[in-house]
Design a protein around this motif. Sequence first.
Motif, PDB file in Angstrom:
ATOM      1  N   LEU A  23       0.813  -1.211   0.000  1.00 14.33           N
ATOM      2  CA  LEU A  23       0.000   0.000   0.000  1.00 14.33           C
ATOM      3  C   LEU A  23       0.851   1.268   0.000  1.00 14.33           C
ATOM      4  O   LEU A  23       0.391   2.335   0.410  1.00 14.33           O
ATOM      5  N   VAL A  24       2.087   1.145  -0.479  1.00 18.60           N
ATOM      6  CA  VAL A  24       3.005   2.293  -0.567  1.00 18.60           C
ATOM      7  C   VAL A  24       3.704   2.237  -1.929  1.00 18.60           C
ATOM      8  O   VAL A  24       4.403   1.260  -2.218  1.00 18.60           O
ATOM      9  N   PRO A  25       3.526   3.251  -2.783  1.00 17.60           N
ATOM     10  CA  PRO A  25       4.084   3.193  -4.139  1.00 17.60           C
ATOM     11  C   PRO A  25       5.583   2.926  -4.206  1.00 17.60           C
ATOM     12  O   PRO A  25       6.033   2.098  -5.010  1.00 17.60           O
ATOM     13  N   SER A  26       6.375   3.599  -3.372  1.00 18.97           N
ATOM     14  CA  SER A  26       7.823   3.395  -3.450  1.00 18.97           C
ATOM     15  C   SER A  26       8.211   1.985  -3.014  1.00 18.97           C
ATOM     16  O   SER A  26       9.187   1.412  -3.514  1.00 18.97           O
ATOM     17  N   GLN A  27       7.455   1.426  -2.086  1.00 16.12           N
ATOM     18  CA  GLN A  27       7.729   0.059  -1.638  1.00 16.12           C
ATOM     19  C   GLN A  27       7.307  -0.959  -2.694  1.00 16.12           C
ATOM     20  O   GLN A  27       7.952  -2.003  -2.854  1.00 16.12           O
ATOM     21  N   THR A  28       6.255  -0.645  -3.436  1.00 16.11           N
ATOM     22  CA  THR A  28       5.851  -1.519  -4.538  1.00 16.11           C
ATOM     23  C   THR A  28       6.945  -1.584  -5.591  1.00 16.11           C
ATOM     24  O   THR A  28       7.294  -2.662  -6.086  1.00 16.11           O
ATOM     25  N   GLU A  29       7.506  -0.424  -5.931  1.00 16.27           N
ATOM     26  CA  GLU A  29       8.596  -0.395  -6.901  1.00 16.27           C
ATOM     27  C   GLU A  29       9.796  -1.183  -6.384  1.00 16.27           C
ATOM     28  O   GLU A  29      10.441  -1.928  -7.141  1.00 16.27           O
ATOM     29  N   LEU A  30      10.091  -1.055  -5.103  1.00 14.33           N
ATOM     30  CA  LEU A  30      11.189  -1.808  -4.499  1.00 14.33           C
ATOM     31  C   LEU A  30      10.953  -3.313  -4.623  1.00 14.33           C
ATOM     32  O   LEU A  30      11.872  -4.067  -4.975  1.00 14.33           O
ATOM     33  N   LEU A  31       9.749  -3.756  -4.346  1.00 11.89           N
ATOM     34  CA  LEU A  31       9.436  -5.183  -4.459  1.00 11.89           C
ATOM     35  C   LEU A  31       9.676  -5.679  -5.880  1.00 11.89           C
ATOM     36  O   LEU A  31      10.222  -6.765  -6.090  1.00 11.89           O
TER      37      LEU A  31
END
Length: 263
Positions: A23-31
């Motif tokens: 539920l966090v855009p920057s964390q999604t990109e990291l994943l």
Amino acid sequence: MTIVDQLNRSIQIDYIPKRIVSLVPSQTELLYDLGLESLLVGITKFCVHPHHLITNVTVVGGTKQVHLDKIISLNPDIILCNKEENTKAMIEELENIAPVHLSDIYNIEDCLELIKMYGSLFLVKDKAENIISKIKKEQQEFQVFIKDQPQLKTVYFIWKNPWMIAGNNTFINALMSIGKFDNYFENLERYPEIDLENDMDNQVEVIMLSTEPFPFKEEHVKALKLKFQQAKILLVDGELFSWYGSRLTKSFQYFKLLRETLV
């Protein structure tokens, strides 16, 4: 197995998560950059990097409001959130669905810690270390470049009507400091409103208008130039100032370009 998040909360999980809601855009990109795209089952409408995820992964809402029924139907093993970007009330509801891992980011060190946590949690330690090494290398090279550059008294706007800026105790402020963009409002905490007419003077050398969360455009640059003729006014990439995670591998080259435009 017990894991600990960045708020030092102990989280009990029975197995390595295979179904992730982020539920966090920057964390999604990291994943994604950790090679975990196939494990993503739910994201927000703001998770725009890489763009194809919006088409391929279920969108469950935004960062402040989500469709709980959609998340329940996805049967996640873990939900990844952030203390600032997601609301406390929402997180409490999500904890009834699946374990929630919370990030809490104020500086580069916090970011690197989160990448390392994800590397351990999702069994991708080598990929996490590669990203961490690249960020450190980029930062070290930038620090050589910035060493003899002057401090520039800077205001970083994140919103209009009301005018809001990035103050102290924020990740944006930490990156500004690294780039020697000396925060004019460092005496203010977090993201306060300011009075455009009375709170800024001719000591301001640089005004940054971020592309997010408010989508500042060239028209706003032109309007402010009439008022603050002594300052350099720039549109800046908000993602490269506020997205932690793997996007940091691109931030320092961008800061170098920004500094070079101000010479």
